[in-house]
Design an enzyme around this catalytic site. Structure first.
Site, PDB file in Angstrom:
ATOM      1  N   CYS A   1      -0.318   4.073   2.299  1.00  0.00           N
ATOM      2  CA  CYS A   1      -0.024   3.870   3.730  1.00  0.00           C
ATOM      3  C   CYS A   1       1.453   4.074   4.031  1.00  0.00           C
ATOM      4  O   CYS A   1       1.810   4.656   5.050  1.00  0.00           O
ATOM      5  CB  CYS A   1      -0.386   2.447   4.157  1.00  0.00           C
ATOM      6  SG  CYS A   1      -1.879   1.787   3.431  1.00  0.00           S
ATOM      7  N   ASP A   2       2.317   3.565   3.176  1.00  0.00           N
ATOM      8  CA  ASP A   2       3.736   3.466   3.540  1.00  0.00           C
ATOM      9  C   ASP A   2       4.673   4.358   2.726  1.00  0.00           C
ATOM     10  O   ASP A   2       5.863   4.456   3.047  1.00  0.00           O
ATOM     11  CB  ASP A   2       4.198   2.000   3.397  1.00  0.00           C
ATOM     12  CG  ASP A   2       3.424   1.085   4.330  1.00  0.00           C
ATOM     13  OD1 ASP A   2       3.053   1.550   5.420  1.00  0.00           O
ATOM     14  OD2 ASP A   2       3.189  -0.084   3.967  1.00  0.00           O
TER      15      ASP A   2
ATOM     16  N   CYS B   1       0.834  -1.214   0.000  1.00  0.00           N
ATOM     17  CA  CYS B   1       0.000   0.000   0.000  1.00  0.00           C
ATOM     18  C   CYS B   1       0.861   1.254   0.000  1.00  0.00           C
ATOM     19  O   CYS B   1       1.436   1.620   1.034  1.00  0.00           O
ATOM     20  CB  CYS B   1      -0.931  -0.015   1.212  1.00  0.00           C
ATOM     21  SG  CYS B   1      -1.944   1.468   1.376  1.00  0.00           S
TER      22      CYS B   1
END
Ligand code: NDP
Length: 311
Positions: free
Chosen positions: A141-142, A138
């Site tokens: 997200c990261d 993701c």
């Protein structure tokens, strides 16, 4: 001897942010929800490391800890959370009949499906080894952890392009590794890649190995499927964006699904094709796939279930 059927007002299937948030709202509305957690209690967040984008955690929180806290919050208001997997549903009449692998048969006045989706992975050993240490599924997200660094992303669909262009805004360079010599993504998305100077395409190539050491990922070895030659690309982040699979096997033929097997919901609601059955989170969302959007639709589903029962 007749089978004893347990009657519930609201049955929630799945225990990610959508399922547990639905459980908080449903229990606070006195629906006395029963939650079946499914194969992965706590959902996809339990296999990530730190969650930095969920509001309310200014210092970040480990995914598994956050899920445990949301679970406790639901239990505080009386949600009954059970370890078990739903194996069969009959939505042809209300109350709906649902069987679980703990041997129980339930009749439910409303059902909230929050079974989520699974990211597809390449299946190579080193991908598993460096999961959360440079390997991610993701970018939203990261990606933040790789600001100013070089990263690679594998995939050629809309998700891969969307994530590659997102990463390109944060990272120095993005290598986009695709197994063919043309992208599957739509033309508009393809133009985005062409117009982003710090994305470099690595065509006709598949990752053979994620390289790394104790500090995490240091590179990726790719093999050109046409020439058979391998080369190492130095990167600190390796993103896999080769698609997701919604967890809907048990609902096939029972509800309307789209061509990718996501549950269809009426836009702006969590209502499915069966009145009284609601769907929340990634199982009905191929686009956003965030914990916060899953939690949001979990809340919507519980409110809709409560209104359905009291209308
Ligand atoms: P897709 O299935 O569309 O694409 C998956 C990509 O990964 C393909 O390019 C495929 O290659 C590649 N791939 C699959 N398996 C492997 C493997 N084992 N090794 C290497 N590469 C692999 O998934 P997406 O998640 O991109 O999209 C899913 C759906 O969601 C699509 O309908 C998409 O249009 C939609 N979507 C729409 C968005 C938007 O409109 N903004 C954003 C994101 C998704 P190959 O091409 O060779 O098959």
């Amino acid at each position: 001897m007749s089978e004893k059927i347990e009657h519930v007002r609201c049955l929630i299937i799945g225990s990610g942010p959508a399922g547990y948030t639905a459980a908080i709202y449903a229990s606070r509305s006195d629906l006395k929800p029963v939650v079946y957690q499914g194969l992965q209690p706590g959902g996809q967040l339990t296999i990530t490391t730190e969650v930095d984008n969920f509001p309310g955690y200014p210092k970040g929180i480990m995914g598994s800890e956050m899920m445990d806290e949301i679970k406790q919050q639901a239990e505080r208001f009386g949600a009954e959370i059970r370890f078990g997997v739903v194996t069969e549903v009959d939505f042809s009449n209300r109350p709906f009949i649902v069987k679980a692998d703990d041997g129980k048969t339930l009749s439910a006045e409303t059902v909230i499906i929050a079974t989520g989706a699974c990211a597809k992975w390449l299946g190579i050993e080193s991908e598993k080894k460096f999961m959360g240490m440079g390997v991610s599924g993701c970018a939203t997200c990261d990606g933040f952890f790789y600001r100013g660094q070089d990263v690679a992303i594998v995939g050629g669909g809309d998700t891969a392009v969307e994530e590659a262009t997102y990463l390109a805004k944060l990272c120095k360079k993005v290598y986009m590794i695709h197994r063919r010599n043309e992208l599957r993504a739509c033309k508009t998305m393809q133009h985005k890649v062409e117009n982003t100077p710090n994305i470099e395409m690595v065509w006709d190539s598949v990752p053979e190995e994620v390289l790394g050491d104790d500090s995490g990922v240091t590179g990726v070895r790719v093999r050109n499927v046409k020439s058979g030659e391998s080369k190492d690309i130095p990167v600190t982040g390796f993103f896999v964006a080769i698609g997701h699979k919604p967890n809907t096997e048990v609902f096939e033929g029972k509800l309307e699904l789209d061509k990718f097997k996501y549950i269809k919901t009426k836009p702006g609601t969590t209502r499915t094709s069966v009145t009284g059955v609601f769907a929340a989170g990634d199982v009905q969302d191929p686009h956003f796939r965030q914990a916060i959007t899953a939690a949001g639709t979990g809340c919507m589903a519980a409110i809709e279930a409560e209104r359905f029962l009291t209308s």
